[in-house]
Design a protein around this motif. Structure first.
Motif, PDB file in Angstrom:
ATOM      1  N   MET A  63     -10.307  -8.961 -12.440  1.00  0.00           N
ATOM      2  CA  MET A  63      -9.438  -8.035 -11.714  1.00  0.00           C
ATOM      3  C   MET A  63      -8.036  -8.054 -12.322  1.00  0.00           C
ATOM      4  N   ARG A 116      -6.192   3.068  -9.477  1.00  0.00           N
ATOM      5  CA  ARG A 116      -6.043   3.086 -10.927  1.00  0.00           C
ATOM      6  C   ARG A 116      -5.747   4.480 -11.458  1.00  0.00           C
ATOM      7  N   ARG A 172     -10.205 -13.070 -12.027  1.00  0.00           N
ATOM      8  CA  ARG A 172      -9.593 -13.029 -13.361  1.00  0.00           C
ATOM      9  C   ARG A 172      -9.874 -11.692 -14.024  1.00  0.00           C
ATOM     10  N   ALA A 184      -8.068  -6.376 -15.631  1.00  0.00           N
ATOM     11  CA  ALA A 184      -8.160  -4.921 -15.474  1.00  0.00           C
ATOM     12  C   ALA A 184      -6.809  -4.337 -15.072  1.00  0.00           C
ATOM     13  N   ARG A 239       0.823  -1.205   0.000  1.00  0.00           N
ATOM     14  CA  ARG A 239       0.000   0.000   0.000  1.00  0.00           C
ATOM     15  C   ARG A 239       0.862   1.262   0.000  1.00  0.00           C
ATOM     16  N   ARG A 286       0.044   6.035 -10.724  1.00  0.00           N
ATOM     17  CA  ARG A 286      -0.927   4.986 -10.412  1.00  0.00           C
ATOM     18  C   ARG A 286      -1.583   4.441 -11.679  1.00  0.00           C
ATOM     19  N   ALA A 287      -1.823   5.324 -12.651  1.00  0.00           N
ATOM     20  CA  ALA A 287      -2.566   4.921 -13.838  1.00  0.00           C
ATOM     21  C   ALA A 287      -1.730   4.062 -14.772  1.00  0.00           C
ATOM     22  N   THR A 309     -10.017   0.818  -5.155  1.00  0.00           N
ATOM     23  CA  THR A 309      -9.573   0.289  -6.451  1.00  0.00           C
ATOM     24  C   THR A 309      -9.489   1.422  -7.458  1.00  0.00           C
ATOM     25  N   ALA A 352     -15.418  -7.145  -3.184  1.00  0.00           N
ATOM     26  CA  ALA A 352     -15.522  -5.867  -2.488  1.00  0.00           C
ATOM     27  C   ALA A 352     -14.827  -4.759  -3.274  1.00  0.00           C
ATOM     28  N   HIS A 353     -13.850  -5.137  -4.092  1.00  0.00           N
ATOM     29  CA  HIS A 353     -13.073  -4.117  -4.790  1.00  0.00           C
ATOM     30  C   HIS A 353     -13.594  -3.793  -6.191  1.00  0.00           C
ATOM     31  N   THR A 354     -14.792  -4.306  -6.516  1.00  0.00           N
ATOM     32  CA  THR A 354     -15.419  -3.859  -7.758  1.00  0.00           C
ATOM     33  C   THR A 354     -16.745  -3.211  -7.391  1.00  0.00           C
ATOM     34  N   ASN A 355     -17.083  -2.163  -8.122  1.00  0.00           N
ATOM     35  CA  ASN A 355     -18.332  -1.457  -7.847  1.00  0.00           C
ATOM     36  C   ASN A 355     -19.521  -2.339  -8.254  1.00  0.00           C
ATOM     37  N   ARG A 414      -1.239  10.668 -10.194  1.00  0.00           N
ATOM     38  CA  ARG A 414      -2.267   9.957 -10.959  1.00  0.00           C
ATOM     39  C   ARG A 414      -1.629   9.170 -12.101  1.00  0.00           C
ATOM     40  N   MET A 472      -2.697  -2.538  -9.050  1.00  0.00           N
ATOM     41  CA  MET A 472      -2.890  -3.320  -7.848  1.00  0.00           C
ATOM     42  C   MET A 472      -3.968  -4.374  -8.086  1.00  0.00           C
ATOM     43  N   PHE A 479      -6.307  -6.736  -5.809  1.00  0.00           N
ATOM     44  CA  PHE A 479      -6.690  -6.873  -4.406  1.00  0.00           C
ATOM     45  C   PHE A 479      -7.153  -8.288  -4.086  1.00  0.00           C
ATOM     46  N   LEU A 508      -1.333   4.255  -1.116  1.00  0.00           N
ATOM     47  CA  LEU A 508      -2.716   4.069  -0.655  1.00  0.00           C
ATOM     48  C   LEU A 508      -2.789   4.036   0.872  1.00  0.00           C
ATOM     49  N   ALA A 538     -10.479   2.755 -16.985  1.00  0.00           N
ATOM     50  CA  ALA A 538      -9.121   3.285 -16.908  1.00  0.00           C
ATOM     51  C   ALA A 538      -8.586   3.598 -18.304  1.00  0.00           C
TER      52      ALA A 538
END
Lengths: 339, 340
Positions: free
Chosen positions: A165, B241, A163, A168, A54, A89-90, B237, A102-105, A86, A95, A97, A59, A117
């Motif tokens: 994730m 990104r 997968r 992405a 992190r 990170r971009a 997340t 939990a880490h996808t909307n 940015r 990352m 997770f 993060l 992205a």
């Protein structure tokens, strides 16, 4: 600090505000990672593996106190601000997770997740980004990718979602993948499948990877090198494939012994006495000394430095030169626990 | 062994997406909701009709205004208002009328209830709609601001909101009158005004009084929802990104936070209908609420029944609309599935 390294972490110490006081979570962590290589981070919960990753991804929760250096391709990561941060990170680090669900909307489609992205950071046209997403899903072994793009996260199984994730994370072609226990939440067979995919993507795209896991075997099969964390410190670093055959720290040796082997029938597995310590609670001297079967008075005096053990690796155990090679042989001996 | 090898990617076999069935699912969902609405209305009508007859007092006393009358005149009155019929027959007759849009005749005014309600509907509708708009606009604006920009200002706003939530509607109404109508003289003290802009102007204070506590409630709620989404894993997340904060807020925070807010805000707005009774009384607006209170006092049964039915119906319709909206916002809520 070689000019070769993509990522260089140097004397990194991190303190987090907990209940009004600053608690140390990482203490003097240093390591390097070369482009395209995979480095495993192992250790028990709370030992600082996740926090390290992190910190690299910037993060950390607000109020964190960081000293030391994290350099990515020569750039000081903690100097990055605004647009530069940015961009880092971009495009540079991605990352993955542990808990993909939990880490996808939950209210956005898989297609949106994969293309957002690309569309916003790389200004790729929507059509092109979708075509790329379809390619990526096929690469991570997902059938009917076009249809998957229209589905929502809750319509996919945990393995499939992980997968997605991975797809992405790889989509932006980063130079470093930060994988925080990507397979821990999956069942064993799915774990293996996802691992194979991740490893393949990593080498195909030539990305470096920091791979957090509890699983020493997994680390040895996926990574080039492994570092072992205990109480927020690196206690050992060496080649991943040798780690479980010839550990360089009593803690690693204890971990190796506490693990069943496929070839050998085991009775009761030797458990590690005592319980894990955080960096914050660590005693003076060697953090592992209270639980160590080999601890002597000298161990409790000052924090041992990370010693170079020949060409094999590094160890934070002052007795390593004399103990080297005999740690696993001492398996049968009963451990004296110092209260 | 070979069987397993033959299907290594069994987990990846996609479920066929129910594309063609989605239209059918929506129709089924709406049909279910409408059936539920009718059933609730039916039960409500039983309760409304029955409870008035259980209440003490007798419509006859009001019809005669306490005067003593000849037995003939009393019989005639009873026949005219069907007061001698058994309760269930009175109920069925009333229900039949309601289904035809006929709510009966007011005992006090001796006019069709429908016509009486029509003249009073406008101010109540205006009051509730204006209050609802205030709740949504101010409540959401304050909540979103406080959620996205934590700091001293947000904390103060939230503290004020908490205090405001504790103020009952009638107290708020009186304070508003005192400050803005009596002392500052910006708004009229009472009355509904003449139709058009004047009516809106007259309705500002009443709507504010009605909306105040709900504005504070919705503000707190949306602030909490936004905070929670901001700290959620999926937003992390998005941050990892390298997406711009503005993009993250728009795409991942607002929409997700809208779901819990919508449910409760909808119920709060439906609750305004009940609160309107008090506000109409304080501001003398001459709407449904005020009419309801006077009709209860005068035992004008047909009017009370009609107004109660209108309240219940609008409450249920609002709830159904919220349910429909919710399933549009959250893909995890399947329309075809019955809510449990």
């Amino acid at each position: 600090m070689t000019a070769m390294s993509l990522l260089s972490v140097d004397s990194l110490t991190v303190k987090l505000p907990v209940a009004g006081e600053m608690r140390t979570v990482l203490k003097d962590v240093s390591f390097e990672l070369e482009p395209g290589k995979a480095l495993g981070l192992v250790g028990e919960s709370g030992s600082g593996k996740s926090m390290t990753v992190r910190t690299i991804a910037r993060l950390l929760p607000p109020g964190a106190d960081v000293t030391g250096h994290v350099r990515f391709d020569g750039t000081e990561v903690f100097d990055l601000r605004g647009e530069a941060l940015r961009k880092y990170r971009a495009g540079d680090v991605s990352m993955i997770f542990q808990d993909a669900r939990a880490h996808t909307n939950p209210v956005r489609r898989i297609g949106d997740f994969l293309t957002e992205a690309l569309c916003t950071n790389q200004r790729m046209p929507k059509k092109q980004a979708e075509a790329r997403a379809v390619e990526l899903l096929a690469e991570v072994g997902i059938h009917n990718p076009e249809q998957r793009l229209r589905q929502y996260p809750h319509e996919l199984s945990g393995g499939l979602l992980q997968r997605v994730m991975i797809a992405a994370a790889v989509a932006v072609k980063p130079r470093l993948i930060l994988a925080d226990e990507p397979t821990t939440a999956l069942d064993v067979t799915t774990q293996a499948e996802v691992m194979v995919i991740l490893k393949r993507m990593q080498s195909e795209y030539g990305m470096a990877m920091l791979f957090i896991t509890h699983d020493l075997e997994l680390a040895s099969s996926v990574c080039d090198d492994t570092i072992v964390f205990y109480a927020g410190q690196v206690v050992e670093r060496q080649q991943a494939s040798r780690l479980h055959r010839d550990p360089l720290h009593p803690y690693t040796a204890a971990l190796v012994r506490a693990r069943p082997e496929i070839e050998r029938r085991a009775g009761r597995l030797p458990a590690l006495p005592g319980h894990p310590t955080t960096a914050y609670e660590a005693p003076d001297g060697c953090a592992f000394a209270p639980r160590c079967a080999f601890a002597q008075d000298a161990c409790r005096v000052s924090v041992p430095p990370l010693l170079r053990i020949g060409e094999q690796g590094d160890s934070r155990c002052v007795r390593m030169p004399e103990l080297h090679g005999s740690l696993l042989a001492a398996a049968g001996t009963t451990q004296e626990v110092t209260p | 062994m070979s069987a397993q090898d033959a299907a290594p990617a069994s987990t990846t076999t996609p479920k066929p997406a129910p594309r063609g069935e989605s239209g059918k699912a929506v129709a089924k969902f709406v049909a279910q909701r409408v059936a539920g609405l009718l059933a609730t209305l039916f039960v409500a009508s039983l309760v409304v009709f029955g409870s008035l007859y259980l209440a003490p007092g007798n419509p006859l006393t009001f019809l005669t205004h306490g005067r003593s009358m000849t037995p003939d005149a009393i019989t005639q009155l009873k026949a005219q208002y069907h007061l001698d019929d058994p309760l269930w027959m009175q109920y069925l007759r009333w229900l039949g009328g309601v289904l035809h849009g006929d709510f009966g005749t007011s005992i006090i005014y001796n006019q069709p209830v429908g016509a009486l309600l029509e003249t009073r509907m406008q101010s109540t509708l205006l009051l509730v709609v204006m209050a609802a708009v205030m709740v949504l606009v101010f409540g959401l604006a304050i909540g979103v601001f406080a959620g996205l920009k934590p700091g001293f200002l947000s904390r103060s706003v939230m503290a004020v909101a908490t205090a405001t939530m504790a103020v009952p509607t009638f107290v708020a109404a009186v304070i508003l009158i005192l400050v803005f109508a009596v002392n500052l003289g910006w708004f009229p003290v009472f009355g509904a005004g003449s139709p058009g802009l004047d009516a809106v102007y007259h309705m500002v204070l009443p709507a504010l009084g009605l909306a105040l506590a709900s504005v504070a409630f919705v503000a707190r709620l949306s602030q909490a929802a936004i905070r929670q989404e901001l700290s959620s894993d999926h937003v992390q997340t998005a941050i990892s990104r390298g997406l711009a904060r503005r993009f993250i807020v728009r795409r991942h925070v607002i929409r997700n936070a809208a779901m819990p807010v919508l449910t409760v805000a909808g119920l709060t707005i439906a609750g305004l209908i009940a609160g309107s009774v008090v506000v109409e009384q304080v501001f003398q607006l001459g709407g449904f609420g005020q009419f309801l209170v006077s009709s209860v006092q005068q035992k004008d049964f047909p009017v009370v029944q009609a107004i109660c039915m209108v309240y219940v119906a609008s409450f249920i319709v609002l709830n159904t609309v919220i349910d429909l909206l919710y399933s549009l916002l959250d893909p995890r809520v399947s329309l075809g599935r019955t809510a449990s």
